[in-house]
Design an enzyme around this catalytic site. Structure first.
Site, PDB file in Angstrom:
ATOM      1  CD  GLU A 172      -2.305  -1.364  -5.595  1.00 25.50           C
ATOM      2  OE1 GLU A 172      -2.998  -1.237  -4.591  1.00 25.50           O
ATOM      3  OE2 GLU A 172      -1.184  -1.896  -5.572  1.00 25.50           O
TER       4      GLU A 172
ATOM      5  CG  HIS B 218      -6.918   1.372   0.255  1.00 27.47           C
ATOM      6  ND1 HIS B 218      -6.361   0.891   1.425  1.00 27.47           N
ATOM      7  CD2 HIS B 218      -8.111   0.745   0.118  1.00 27.47           C
ATOM      8  CE1 HIS B 218      -7.190   0.027   1.970  1.00 27.47           C
ATOM      9  NE2 HIS B 218      -8.263  -0.080   1.203  1.00 27.47           N
TER      10      HIS B 218
HETATM   11  C1  GRF Z   1      -0.422  -2.086  -2.457  1.00 27.92           C
HETATM   12  O1  GRF Z   1      -1.387  -3.067  -2.727  1.00 27.92           O
HETATM   13  C2  GRF Z   1      -1.050  -0.809  -1.950  1.00 27.92           C
HETATM   14  O2  GRF Z   1      -2.333  -0.603  -2.438  1.00 27.92           O
HETATM   15  C3  GRF Z   1      -1.113  -1.038  -0.471  1.00 27.92           C
HETATM   16  O3  GRF Z   1       0.076  -1.735  -0.180  1.00 27.92           O
HETATM   17  C4  GRF Z   1       0.484  -2.490  -1.312  1.00 27.92           C
HETATM   18  C5  GRF Z   1       1.929  -2.169  -1.592  1.00 27.92           C
HETATM   19  O4  GRF Z   1       2.478  -3.009  -2.550  1.00 27.92           O
HETATM   20  N1  GRF Z   1      -1.256   0.226   0.224  1.00 27.92           N
HETATM   21  P1  GRF Z   1       3.937  -2.782  -3.102  1.00 27.92           P
HETATM   22  O5  GRF Z   1       4.860  -2.756  -1.903  1.00 27.92           O
HETATM   23  O6  GRF Z   1       3.950  -1.518  -3.884  1.00 27.92           O
HETATM   24  O7  GRF Z   1       4.186  -3.982  -3.968  1.00 27.92           O
END
Ligand code: GRF
Length: 203
Positions: A178, A113
């Site tokens: 992330e 998240h």
């Molecule tokens: C990410 O920012 C994640 O935190 C949220 O959705 C987004 C997904 O991005 N839950 P991606 O599809 O991995 O580029």
């Protein structure tokens, strides 16, 4: 070490999935992606998976936007079970989870998240952070339960909010974090450095 078998679920562009697959390919995460699934047939995450020759599952189109119909979610859960997924990774999965998945993977499902939970659960967390004028936000990997963005926190990474940040620039900086955090958590779940709830892998 036996690689941890992962099912990855996403609804969008799949950048977290791509970053994870890359770290696995380089031998930095002792895991194997056994299924990539999406609730949307045309999601880019499925195109990335096809290019990597990974098995995919695209859910049938249902009647609701915010959740899958029970039958469709059941098919998804069964596809993950048949693929032998030991951990389900929600990487941008945009629907609320219901019993079929929660019951099949209790304590074996994680989500990434884009905020430092419990701050800013829900949609567009980076916009919420900008509106709240915080100077620091980040991302969180947490266990999934029936509460949206509410399961126990596993690990977080902090990201500064900079003067002049737009929603796009802040989201991009959070996504860089992330792409590091999610593979690291999976690596440490696979090697036992992070404990699993109720020890589902029998360790
Ligand atoms: C990410 O920012 C994640 O935190 C949220 O959705 C987004 C997904 O991005 N839950 P991606 O599809 O991995 O580029």
């Amino acid at each position: 070490m036996k690689p941890l078998r992962l099912g990855v679920l996403g609804s969008g562009k799949g950048s977290n999935f791509v970053a994870l697959a890359e770290r696995i390919r380089h031998g930095e995460v002792p895991a194997e992606i056994v299924l990539v699934a999406s609730d949307l047939k045309d999601a880019a995450i499925l195109d990335h998976a096809r290019k990597l020759n990974l098995p995919i599952h695209a859910c049938r189109r249902g009647a609701f936007r915010t959740k899958l119909e029970p039958e469709i979610e059941k098919e998804l859960a069964e596809a993950l079970v048949s693929a032998g997924a030991e951990l389900v990774v929600l990487a941008g999965y945009m629907r609320v989870l219901k019993e079929p998945l929660l019951e099949k993977f209790p304590g074996r499902m994680i989500n990434i998240h884009p905020s430092l939970l419990p701050s800013f659960p829900g949609l567009k967390a980076w916009e919420q952070a900008l509106q709240a004028r915080v100077t620091q936000t980040g991302c969180t990997v947490h266990w999934v339960n029936e509460t949206v963005d509410g399961g126990a926190i596993i690990r977080q990474a902090k990201v500064p909010v900079k003067t002049g940040d737009t929603a796009e620039s802040l989201h991009a900086r959070i996504q860089e974090a992330e792409h590091r955090l999610l593979p690291e958590v999976i690596r440490d779940l696979a090697n036992g450095k992070i404990p699993w709830p109720e020890d589902p892998r029998g360790r």
